[in-house]
Design a protein around this motif. Structure first.
Motif, PDB file in Angstrom:
ATOM      1  N   PRO A  10       0.804  -1.231   0.000  1.00 54.42           N
ATOM      2  CA  PRO A  10       0.000   0.000   0.000  1.00 54.42           C
ATOM      3  C   PRO A  10       0.841   1.288   0.000  1.00 54.42           C
ATOM      4  O   PRO A  10       0.285   2.380   0.001  1.00 54.42           O
ATOM      5  CB  PRO A  10      -0.822  -0.114   1.284  1.00 54.42           C
ATOM      6  N   HIS A  11       2.161   1.154  -0.031  1.00 55.66           N
ATOM      7  CA  HIS A  11       3.041   2.321  -0.022  1.00 55.66           C
ATOM      8  C   HIS A  11       3.828   2.437  -1.324  1.00 55.66           C
ATOM      9  O   HIS A  11       4.860   3.096  -1.358  1.00 55.66           O
ATOM     10  CB  HIS A  11       3.990   2.264   1.174  1.00 55.66           C
ATOM     11  N   ASP A  12       3.325   1.822  -2.384  1.00 54.78           N
ATOM     12  CA  ASP A  12       3.992   1.873  -3.680  1.00 54.78           C
ATOM     13  C   ASP A  12       3.381   3.007  -4.513  1.00 54.78           C
ATOM     14  O   ASP A  12       2.263   2.891  -5.022  1.00 54.78           O
ATOM     15  CB  ASP A  12       3.846   0.539  -4.404  1.00 54.78           C
ATOM     16  N   ALA A  13       4.119   4.091  -4.636  1.00 56.18           N
ATOM     17  CA  ALA A  13       3.624   5.268  -5.355  1.00 56.18           C
ATOM     18  C   ALA A  13       3.335   4.952  -6.817  1.00 56.18           C
ATOM     19  O   ALA A  13       2.415   5.535  -7.407  1.00 56.18           O
ATOM     20  CB  ALA A  13       4.636   6.405  -5.254  1.00 56.18           C
ATOM     21  N   THR A  14       4.086   4.035  -7.399  1.00 58.18           N
ATOM     22  CA  THR A  14       3.869   3.680  -8.795  1.00 58.18           C
ATOM     23  C   THR A  14       2.482   3.096  -9.001  1.00 58.18           C
ATOM     24  O   THR A  14       1.809   3.400  -9.998  1.00 58.18           O
ATOM     25  CB  THR A  14       4.942   2.683  -9.271  1.00 58.18           C
ATOM     26  N   LEU A  15       2.038   2.277  -8.076  1.00 56.13           N
ATOM     27  CA  LEU A  15       0.700   1.697  -8.188  1.00 56.13           C
ATOM     28  C   LEU A  15      -0.376   2.774  -8.133  1.00 56.13           C
ATOM     29  O   LEU A  15      -1.341   2.744  -8.905  1.00 56.13           O
ATOM     30  CB  LEU A  15       0.467   0.662  -7.087  1.00 56.13           C
ATOM     31  N   PHE A  16      -0.202   3.730  -7.242  1.00 52.31           N
ATOM     32  CA  PHE A  16      -1.180   4.819  -7.149  1.00 52.31           C
ATOM     33  C   PHE A  16      -1.157   5.686  -8.403  1.00 52.31           C
ATOM     34  O   PHE A  16      -2.201   6.123  -8.885  1.00 52.31           O
ATOM     35  CB  PHE A  16      -0.940   5.668  -5.895  1.00 52.31           C
ATOM     36  N   SER A  17       0.026   5.918  -8.949  1.00 52.57           N
ATOM     37  CA  SER A  17       0.141   6.687 -10.187  1.00 52.57           C
ATOM     38  C   SER A  17      -0.565   5.967 -11.334  1.00 52.57           C
ATOM     39  O   SER A  17      -1.306   6.580 -12.106  1.00 52.57           O
ATOM     40  CB  SER A  17       1.617   6.890 -10.529  1.00 52.57           C
ATOM     41  N   ASN A  18      -0.337   4.678 -11.434  1.00 52.46           N
ATOM     42  CA  ASN A  18      -0.965   3.902 -12.504  1.00 52.46           C
ATOM     43  C   ASN A  18      -2.482   3.839 -12.350  1.00 52.46           C
ATOM     44  O   ASN A  18      -3.221   3.952 -13.327  1.00 52.46           O
ATOM     45  CB  ASN A  18      -0.380   2.487 -12.557  1.00 52.46           C
ATOM     46  N   ARG A  19      -2.944   3.673 -11.120  1.00 54.42           N
ATOM     47  CA  ARG A  19      -4.388   3.630 -10.915  1.00 54.42           C
ATOM     48  C   ARG A  19      -5.002   5.007 -11.180  1.00 54.42           C
ATOM     49  O   ARG A  19      -6.108   5.118 -11.707  1.00 54.42           O
ATOM     50  CB  ARG A  19      -4.734   3.136  -9.511  1.00 54.42           C
ATOM     51  N   SER A  20      -4.270   6.061 -10.844  1.00 49.97           N
ATOM     52  CA  SER A  20      -4.740   7.409 -11.152  1.00 49.97           C
ATOM     53  C   SER A  20      -4.941   7.556 -12.659  1.00 49.97           C
ATOM     54  O   SER A  20      -5.957   8.102 -13.108  1.00 49.97           O
ATOM     55  CB  SER A  20      -3.735   8.447 -10.643  1.00 49.97           C
ATOM     56  N   LEU A  21      -4.007   7.057 -13.435  1.00 48.96           N
ATOM     57  CA  LEU A  21      -4.144   7.101 -14.891  1.00 48.96           C
ATOM     58  C   LEU A  21      -5.374   6.319 -15.347  1.00 48.96           C
ATOM     59  O   LEU A  21      -6.115   6.776 -16.219  1.00 48.96           O
ATOM     60  CB  LEU A  21      -2.887   6.547 -15.564  1.00 48.96           C
ATOM     61  N   CYS A  22      -5.602   5.159 -14.757  1.00 44.87           N
ATOM     62  CA  CYS A  22      -6.791   4.369 -15.110  1.00 44.87           C
ATOM     63  C   CYS A  22      -8.063   5.160 -14.825  1.00 44.87           C
ATOM     64  O   CYS A  22      -8.974   5.205 -15.657  1.00 44.87           O
ATOM     65  CB  CYS A  22      -6.809   3.047 -14.345  1.00 44.87           C
ATOM     66  N   PHE A  23      -8.128   5.789 -13.655  1.00 45.36           N
ATOM     67  CA  PHE A  23      -9.302   6.591 -13.318  1.00 45.36           C
ATOM     68  C   PHE A  23      -9.455   7.770 -14.281  1.00 45.36           C
ATOM     69  O   PHE A  23     -10.576   8.127 -14.668  1.00 45.36           O
ATOM     70  CB  PHE A  23      -9.242   7.092 -11.878  1.00 45.36           C
ATOM     71  N   LEU A  24      -8.336   8.380 -14.696  1.00 43.90           N
ATOM     72  CA  LEU A  24      -8.398   9.474 -15.660  1.00 43.90           C
ATOM     73  C   LEU A  24      -9.032   8.995 -16.964  1.00 43.90           C
ATOM     74  O   LEU A  24      -9.904   9.655 -17.520  1.00 43.90           O
ATOM     75  CB  LEU A  24      -7.002  10.017 -15.952  1.00 43.90           C
ATOM     76  N   ARG A  25      -8.601   7.847 -17.416  1.00 47.17           N
ATOM     77  CA  ARG A  25      -9.123   7.316 -18.683  1.00 47.17           C
ATOM     78  C   ARG A  25     -10.590   6.918 -18.578  1.00 47.17           C
ATOM     79  O   ARG A  25     -11.303   6.912 -19.568  1.00 47.17           O
ATOM     80  CB  ARG A  25      -8.267   6.162 -19.149  1.00 47.17           C
ATOM     81  N   LEU A  26     -11.027   6.603 -17.363  1.00 49.50           N
ATOM     82  CA  LEU A  26     -12.438   6.287 -17.131  1.00 49.50           C
ATOM     83  C   LEU A  26     -13.287   7.548 -16.946  1.00 49.50           C
ATOM     84  O   LEU A  26     -14.506   7.471 -16.855  1.00 49.50           O
ATOM     85  CB  LEU A  26     -12.587   5.384 -15.906  1.00 49.50           C
ATOM     86  N   GLY A  27     -12.613   8.692 -16.830  1.00 47.44           N
ATOM     87  CA  GLY A  27     -13.327   9.955 -16.632  1.00 47.44           C
ATOM     88  C   GLY A  27     -13.695  10.233 -15.191  1.00 47.44           C
ATOM     89  O   GLY A  27     -14.527  11.089 -14.922  1.00 47.44           O
ATOM     90  N   ASP A  28     -13.065   9.525 -14.260  1.00 42.83           N
ATOM     91  CA  ASP A  28     -13.340   9.696 -12.833  1.00 42.83           C
ATOM     92  C   ASP A  28     -12.256  10.590 -12.224  1.00 42.83           C
ATOM     93  O   ASP A  28     -11.274  10.117 -11.662  1.00 42.83           O
ATOM     94  CB  ASP A  28     -13.379   8.324 -12.147  1.00 42.83           C
ATOM     95  N   GLY A  29     -12.451  11.891 -12.365  1.00 39.00           N
ATOM     96  CA  GLY A  29     -11.455  12.852 -11.918  1.00 39.00           C
ATOM     97  C   GLY A  29     -11.210  12.845 -10.424  1.00 39.00           C
ATOM     98  O   GLY A  29     -10.077  13.000  -9.980  1.00 39.00           O
ATOM     99  N   GLN A  30     -12.261  12.662  -9.646  1.00 40.23           N
ATOM    100  CA  GLN A  30     -12.106  12.698  -8.191  1.00 40.23           C
ATOM    101  C   GLN A  30     -11.240  11.533  -7.697  1.00 40.23           C
ATOM    102  O   GLN A  30     -10.343  11.725  -6.882  1.00 40.23           O
ATOM    103  CB  GLN A  30     -13.470  12.698  -7.510  1.00 40.23           C
ATOM    104  N   SER A  31     -11.496  10.332  -8.202  1.00 37.38           N
ATOM    105  CA  SER A  31     -10.684   9.171  -7.802  1.00 37.38           C
ATOM    106  C   SER A  31      -9.258   9.307  -8.317  1.00 37.38           C
ATOM    107  O   SER A  31      -8.301   8.945  -7.618  1.00 37.38           O
ATOM    108  CB  SER A  31     -11.311   7.879  -8.324  1.00 37.38           C
TER     109      SER A  31
END
Length: 103
Positions: free
Chosen positions: A5-26
Motif C-alpha cells: 500500500p506504499h507503492d507510489a507507482t501503483l497509485f500513479s498507474n491507478r490514477s491514470l486508469c481513473f483518468l481514462r475512465l473519466g473519474d477525476g475525483q478518484s
C-alpha cells in the motif's frame, strides 16, 4: 495495492486508469497519495495536474504542472500540459469576465 500500500507507482498507474475512465475525483485522490509517498517524483505532480484538468480546476492544474516542471524541466509532456492548463485557465477566466460584464 493490497501487497504494497506504499507503492507510489501503483497509485500513479491507478490514477491514470481513473483518468481514462473519466473519474477525476478518484484520479485526484490517487495522485495526491502518490505525491505524498514520493514528493520529488514529477509523475505524481503530472497525475495530479491531469486529474485537476479533468475536474476543470485549471488554477490547481497549473500549480501541479509547475511543480512537475520544476522537478523535470526538460520533459516536453509536462511543458505541453502546463501550456494547456494555462490556456484553459485564461479561457475560463475570460468567460467569467464576459459573464460578469453582461450582468
Amino acid at each position: 495495492m493490497q501487497h504494497d500500500p506504499h507503492d507510489a507507482t501503483l497509485f500513479s498507474n491507478r490514477s491514470l486508469c481513473f483518468l481514462r475512465l473519466g473519474d477525476g475525483q478518484s484520479a485526484l485522490q490517487d495522485a495526491l497519495a502518490c505525491r505524498e509517498m514520493r514528493p520529488s517524483w514529477p509523475k505524481g505532480c503530472y497525475r495530479q495536474g491531469a486529474a485537476l484538468m479533468l475536474l476543470k480546476d485549471y488554477g490547481g492544474a497549473c500549480d501541479a504542472f509547475l511543480d512537475a516542471a520544476k522537478l523535470d524541466p526538460l520533459c516536453p509532456e509536462i511543458e505541453a500540459a502546463l501550456r494547456e492548463a494555462l490556456n484553459s485557465l485564461k479561457v475560463s477566466r475570460g468567460g467569467a469576465m464576459k459573464a460578469a460584464a453582461a450582468i
